[in-house]
Design a protein around this motif. Structure first.
Motif, mmCIF file in Angstrom:
data_model
loop_
_atom_site.group_PDB
_atom_site.id
_atom_site.type_symbol
_atom_site.label_atom_id
_atom_site.label_comp_id
_atom_site.label_asym_id
_atom_site.label_seq_id
_atom_site.Cartn_x
_atom_site.Cartn_y
_atom_site.Cartn_z
ATOM 1 N N GLY A 288 0.817 -1.213 0.000
ATOM 2 C CA GLY A 288 0.000 0.000 0.000
ATOM 3 C C GLY A 288 0.848 1.259 0.000
ATOM 4 O O GLY A 288 0.579 2.208 -0.746
ATOM 5 N N LEU A 289 1.889 1.294 0.830
ATOM 6 C CA LEU A 289 2.759 2.461 0.875
ATOM 7 C C LEU A 289 3.482 2.654 -0.452
ATOM 8 O O LEU A 289 3.610 3.779 -0.954
ATOM 9 N N ALA A 290 3.953 1.563 -1.041
ATOM 10 C CA ALA A 290 4.650 1.665 -2.330
ATOM 11 C C ALA A 290 3.726 2.230 -3.399
ATOM 12 O O ALA A 290 4.149 3.057 -4.227
ATOM 13 N N LEU A 291 2.465 1.809 -3.395
ATOM 14 C CA LEU A 291 1.520 2.342 -4.373
ATOM 15 C C LEU A 291 1.213 3.806 -4.097
ATOM 16 O O LEU A 291 1.105 4.613 -5.032
ATOM 17 N N PHE A 292 1.091 4.177 -2.832
ATOM 18 C CA PHE A 292 0.907 5.584 -2.471
ATOM 19 C C PHE A 292 2.049 6.427 -3.027
ATOM 20 O O PHE A 292 1.840 7.503 -3.595
ATOM 21 N N ARG A 293 3.271 5.947 -2.862
ATOM 22 C CA ARG A 293 4.426 6.709 -3.324
ATOM 23 C C ARG A 293 4.526 6.733 -4.842
ATOM 24 O O ARG A 293 5.015 7.698 -5.428
ATOM 25 N N ALA A 294 4.059 5.674 -5.495
ATOM 26 C CA ALA A 294 4.154 5.587 -6.950
ATOM 27 C C ALA A 294 3.097 6.419 -7.657
ATOM 28 O O ALA A 294 3.237 6.713 -8.843
ATOM 29 N N ARG A 295 2.053 6.793 -6.931
ATOM 30 C CA ARG A 295 0.896 7.440 -7.564
ATOM 31 C C ARG A 295 0.649 8.804 -6.939
ATOM 32 O O ARG A 295 -0.022 8.923 -5.922
ATOM 33 N N LEU B 46 -3.606 7.133 1.263
ATOM 34 C CA LEU B 46 -3.356 5.827 1.857
ATOM 35 C C LEU B 46 -4.190 5.686 3.123
ATOM 36 O O LEU B 46 -4.137 6.542 4.003
ATOM 37 N N ALA B 47 -4.961 4.607 3.215
ATOM 38 C CA ALA B 47 -5.782 4.339 4.393
ATOM 39 C C ALA B 47 -5.431 2.969 4.948
ATOM 40 O O ALA B 47 -5.529 1.964 4.247
ATOM 41 N N VAL B 48 -5.004 2.930 6.209
ATOM 42 C CA VAL B 48 -4.694 1.674 6.890
ATOM 43 C C VAL B 48 -5.657 1.545 8.068
ATOM 44 O O VAL B 48 -5.763 2.453 8.893
#
Length: 287
Positions: free
Chosen positions: A144-151, A156-158
């Motif tokens: 999730g964090l990697a996708l947040f950073r890539a986009r 990001l919601a955890v």
């Protein structure tokens, strides 16, 4: 739907985000933070025997109002508005991407375990990346964090609780009374929800891609094309065991509201191999 209309109105079109973390790991406004450590530590401390209760309608509405103040860029007022609900609000800069973000963190203990939320403050929100089962679907917070950073423009919601907390009341993917559900559905944005499954649950399959309760969308087909390969099960074209997300609460809300929802399941082998899950992130970043 249990989320109040007022909360939905306050959240639609938000241009700010919230990151949940403890005050100790939250930077002062304008500072830098190791987001990876923050997200990892938060996720890995969600325990199945921890105290939890769902927020009541007034609490969901109150947090929505605090988010409205954050949207206006008033950090001081937002911090004051979040505080009665057990959230700490700060803004900072991600040391890896150089992008500014807003963060709100729920108190580190107690029954108000309502989540960790981060949004890119440099780009208007475009997609919500969701991790509903921290410390259960292991390492999904890393994805999730990697996708947040890539986009750029991602939120990001955890989830703030383990899925088994409070006899299952903490399973936000199947509840409409959580803060997680109220916030992610209220944004009115495309959603990508990341899950994990055991290798033995669907042998021969690495990734399951589904649109939940909704119809297949162009975005889903684009992600499927980007994923490629014979070890990807597409729920709209084949049977994918019990991993299709048809009963997912956020997916049902998206279907009702006509917004994009992608339910992504990765087996343990993929989640254990950074190179493999990074290819999944790359495929998802086409959204």
């Amino acid at each position: 739907m249990n989320a109040l209309p007022a909360a939905r109105r306050a959240l639609v079109g938000l241009a700010v985000g919230v990151l949940a973390c403890t005050a100790a790991c939250a930077p002062e406004p304008g500072g830098s933070s190791d987001l990876a450590a923050t997200v990892r530590d938060f996720a890995r401390t969600r325990e199945p025997d921890a105290a939890y209760r769902p927020p009541d309608p007034g609490e969901r509405s109150g947090v929505a109002g605090a988010l409205g103040l954050a949207t206006a860029g008033d950090t001081g007022a937002a911090r004051s508005a979040f505080a009665p609900f057990g959230f700490d609000y700060r803004v900072g800069t991600d040391a890896e991407t150089g992008r500014r973000y807003g963060m709100a963190v729920q108190e580190s203990s107690g029954e108000r375990a309502w989540g960790l939320y981060v949004i890119d403050l440099d780009t208007p929100p475009r997609v919500v990346v969701e991790v509903p089962h921290p410390n259960s679907d292991l390492d999904t917070e890393e994805v999730g964090l990697a996708l947040f950073r890539a986009r750029p423009g991602a939120v990001l919601a955890v989830a703030g609780t383990h899925r088994r907390a409070a006899n299952g009341a903490g399973d936000v993917a199947h509840r409409v009374d959580s803060m997680f559900h109220a916030l992610v559905t209220g944004l009115g944005l495309p959603q990508v929800q990341v899950h994990g499954f055991d290798n033995a649950s669907l042998p021969g399959t690495d990734v399951v891609l589904s649109t939940g309760a909704g119809e297949v969308t162009e975005e889903a087909r684009e992600v499927a094309d980007a994923l490629g390969g014979s070890r990807v099960c597409l729920a709209w074209a084949d049977r994918c065991g019990n991993l299709e997300g048809g009963r997912n609460a956020q997916g049902r809300a998206a279907a009702e509201n006509g917004t994009v929802f992608l339910h992504v399941e990765m087996n343990r082998a993929v989640r254990d191999d950074r190179g493999r899950w990074e290819r999944v992130v790359e495929a998802l970043s086409v959204l």
